[in-house]
Design a protein around this motif. Structure first.
Motif, PDB file in Angstrom:
ATOM      1  N   THR A 282      16.351 -24.025  10.612  1.00  0.00           N
ATOM      2  CA  THR A 282      15.238 -23.474   9.855  1.00  0.00           C
ATOM      3  C   THR A 282      14.326 -22.718  10.809  1.00  0.00           C
ATOM      4  O   THR A 282      14.365 -22.923  12.024  1.00  0.00           O
ATOM      5  CB  THR A 282      14.446 -24.586   9.150  1.00  0.00           C
ATOM      6  N   SER A 422      17.420 -21.167   0.020  1.00  0.00           N
ATOM      7  CA  SER A 422      17.084 -21.642   1.353  1.00  0.00           C
ATOM      8  C   SER A 422      18.371 -21.966   2.098  1.00  0.00           C
ATOM      9  O   SER A 422      19.443 -22.095   1.490  1.00  0.00           O
ATOM     10  CB  SER A 422      16.188 -22.882   1.281  1.00  0.00           C
ATOM     11  N   THR A 423      18.250 -22.087   3.405  1.00  0.00           N
ATOM     12  CA  THR A 423      19.409 -22.370   4.245  1.00  0.00           C
ATOM     13  C   THR A 423      20.142 -23.617   3.791  1.00  0.00           C
ATOM     14  O   THR A 423      21.369 -23.648   3.698  1.00  0.00           O
ATOM     15  CB  THR A 423      18.973 -22.530   5.709  1.00  0.00           C
ATOM     16  N   TYR A 499      20.044 -32.066   6.686  1.00  0.00           N
ATOM     17  CA  TYR A 499      19.882 -31.754   8.097  1.00  0.00           C
ATOM     18  C   TYR A 499      20.589 -32.798   8.957  1.00  0.00           C
ATOM     19  O   TYR A 499      20.997 -33.859   8.480  1.00  0.00           O
ATOM     20  CB  TYR A 499      18.397 -31.735   8.462  1.00  0.00           C
TER      21      TYR A 499
END
Length: 679
Positions: A282, A422-423, A499
């Protein structure tokens, strides 16, 4: 043996069962089977579609249309205007979504990896141009050969499936072939932001336990500075340099690659579509960057979404000036080459003055934008090249509604594929019909066919508002809410990989969202939907602040200031003022020449904004720091507040009596804090 059914014998019994369950779930969520009348209408709709589809062999899309008409005339939907306005859009999106799902299911059936898909494309057209950078051209075969050499090189060096290696270099052809080659032996590359230095760089390398770092010699100074913080001696990290390096102890990598075989690696990852492909970080606008997990499956569905939703053609040539270490350039553009065989031109660093020259040079038909890039292009002096390109589509995210029409008119852009996502997230939408300002849409006819929603948020706490049953409340048209996506495990489109840091992952998940036991991804963004389902970005949940009992959206004010000051950089945020509830608005403006006309700015802001939204403080900066993907950083500015005793930049405050912004002196600051000057 599979039994063929339906139109043109294209569906087997397993696929039929999949779509049957899919439509059952849609009908269940849409009509609410707890109501007998809605149950009857739902069965009527489903039954009509299945009979038309399976018995008469009518195409599934036509079956859906006819089935809905039966449902409509049975009294199921009284919102005729909404249906009329959105039916064509929704059916077009459904058709593209089904093609996208079919591609993903085909990949799943063969348990494909990204390397295998690229290998298949190379066999189809080995001599087609694959990648372009400056004056260099690599064919698909050249990329395949180089990536195989990388794979064989690192296999010989002892790296195995599951090992992690950092890649820290600027965008160039080798960057792509490096991560592709490592993935072929199951090594997971960590794509490090080339702008990082010192502690953020060291953190990004060590947070995923990298066993090696591959860096470009253009970044050797950054590696030298960060090496003591990385602690290579204790962690056993090896360093490999692309290019000549004399001032740092690293192994030259290019000779090792050139000596390696171009044959398919013996230890190739036989694979798993669900294996980790690489890590993308991010942007780090607040705190340290977080490493998001990108699996082969996620790379595939993100690429498929861009391809099918934007109706990409096989002969389209892509141009991206965005960094390859980030999702935008490294997945959304590059996937069109790796998965679908389109040619791609890349640039090391974005240049507003060279953007249109590059589009012409590479004969691009599709280009990509992000964040503030469009504003930078508008700020350039007009020149003939900006209308001499062959672009038929420009896609990305962050084209502000305030400059949308000016942008497409000035640069002669036929189509804009504005998207939101978003990623790491699963809440992603896209604008497929050039609706000005919209980041995408949600179907209001069959809203759960793509399970994303807007939920009500308590603006004071940032927490979801729940009903008496403890479930989230969906927003009605016109009500801003946080965008969420339902998590469905083992579905590449709906799953949330999160993550490397599990605590960070948990913070993005909400439980008991729409029914007990379910989970959803929290985007952290506030969007609003109109009556036809079009979605518009409002603000980050952390950026919106309250002042005088009202919610203030920073994005609207930033756009107004930027446009008034001829596209200057600006960020707006809320700062705490002693003895005042909420946060007062403050704007930081990039103005190295200190040429802002404060009388005119104050007049413009008070004319266009409600009184509570007018920034009370203005900070003049030489520059405003941004990320590698052009997101302006405001977190540090917000922490610094508005104290002129601490901040070296000139600060001004809005004086209502004189109708302008006046310099904020230490004496004035003290008077504001003790209440002598009322805001």
């Amino acid at each position: 043996m599979s039994t063929k059914l339906g139109f043109c014998g294209m569906m087997d019994i397993n696929e039929l069962y999949y779509w049957y369950c899919y439509f059952i779930n849609c009908v269940n969520d849409l009509f609410g089977l707890n109501k007998l009348l809605h149950l009857a209408r739902g069965i009527l709709l489903l039954g009509t579609m299945l009979v038309l589809w399976l018995y008469f062999g009518i195409h599934v899309i036509i079956s859906v249309v006819l089935g809905y008409l039966v449902f409509y005339f049975a009294g199921g939907d009284k919102h005729a205007k909404v249906v009329y306005n959105s039916m064509g859009r929704d059916l077009s999106a459904l058709y593209r979504l089904l093609k996208m799902k079919r591609f993903i299911r085909k990949c799943r059936k063969h348990n494909s990896t990204v390397g295998k898909v690229f290998q298949h494309l190379t066999k189809k057209h080995p001599n087609k141009i694959c990648l372009m950078h400056e004056d260099r051209r690599w064919t698909f075969q050249q990329v395949e050969d180089y990536s195989n050499q990388v794979a064989n090189c690192f296999a010989a060096l002892g790296f195995r499936r599951g090992d992690e290696i950092a890649i820290f270099m600027e965008s160039k052809l080798e960057f792509i072939a490096l991560w592709l080659g490592l993935s072929k032996i199951g090594v997971v590359p960590a794509l490090i932001n080339s702008n990082l230095r010192l502690q953020p760089l060291a953190f990004s390398i060590t947070v995923v336990n990298c066993k090696a770092v591959i860096f470009g010699n253009e970044l050797v100074d950054a590696i030298k500075e960060a090496a003591p913080l990385i602690g290579a001696e204790t962690n056993g990290i090896q360093y490999f340099c692309m290019g000549e390096v004399q001032s740092f102890p690293a192994k030259p990598l290019e000779p090792l690659i050139n000596e390696s075989s171009k044959m398919e690696p013996i230890q190739q990852n036989k694979g798993n579509m669900d294996d980790r492909l690489f890590y993308v970080y991010t942007s780090g606008t607040t705190g340290m960057p977080k490493a998001a997990i990108i699996r082969h499956s996620r790379f595939m569905w993100l690429g498929a979404g861009i391809n099918f939703m934007n109706c990409i053609q096989k002969d389209d040539i892509f141009y991206t000036p965005l960094p390859l270490y980030h999702t935008a350039g490294g997945i959304l553009s590059l996937s069109q080459t790796i998965l679908f065989g389109n040619s791609l031109a890349i640039r090391t660093k974005f240049s507003a003055s060279k953007f249109w020259d590059d589009c012409i040079k590479y004969e691009a038909t599709v280009a990509q934008y992000i964040g503030e890039l469009c504003r930078y292009l508008l700020a350039q002096p007009e020149k003939p090249q900006e209308r001499q390109h062959k672009l038929r589509l420009i896609y990305g995210n962050g084209l502000r509604p305030q400059i949308w029409e000016n942008f497409v008119s000035r640069f002669n852009i036929p189509n804009v594929g504005e998207l939101y996502g978003s990623t790491e997230g699963n809440a992603n939408v896209i604008n497929i019909d050039n609706k000005v300002g919209a980041v995408g849409f949600m179907s209001r006819i069959i809203p759960t066919i793509y399970p994303v929603s807007l939920i009500k948020i308590d603006t004071a706490t940032g927490e979801p508002v729940r009903d008496k049953n403890g479930l989230c409340i969906r927003c009605e048209p016109g009500e801003p809410g946080e965008f969420v996506g339902k998590i469905i495990t083992n579905d590449p489109i709906r799953q949330f990989d999160g993550y490397v840091n599990q605590s960070a992952t948990k913070k993005k998940i909400i439980r008991d969202c729409f029914q007990k036991g379910d989970t959803a991804f929290l985007s952290g963004d506030m969007l609003v939907m109109d009556e036809n389902g079009y979605l518009y970005f409002v603000d980050r949940t952390g950026d919106t602040f309250r002042w005088r009992g009202e919610n203030v959206s920073t994005m609207e004010i930033e756009a107004l200031i930027s446009n008034f000051l001829k596209h200057a950089d600006s960020v707006v945020y809320g700062v705490e003022v002693p003895n005042n509830e909420g946060r007062a608005g403050m704007a930081a403006i990039s103005d190295p020449n200190h040429a802002v006309d404060f009388d005119a700015l104050y007049a413009e802001l008070t004319k266009c904004l409600p009184s509570y939204a007018v920034p009370l403080f203005i900070r003049i900066c030489d520059t405003i720091e941004s990320t590698g993907t052009f997101k302006l950083k405001k977190f540090d500015l917000q922490k610094q507040g508005f104290d002129p005793n601490v901040i070296k930049d000139p600060i001004f405050f809005g004086d209502k009596k004189s109708h302008t912004y006046k310099p904020l002196t230490p004496e004035t600051y003290a008077a504001i804090c003790n209440g002598s000057i009322r805001l």
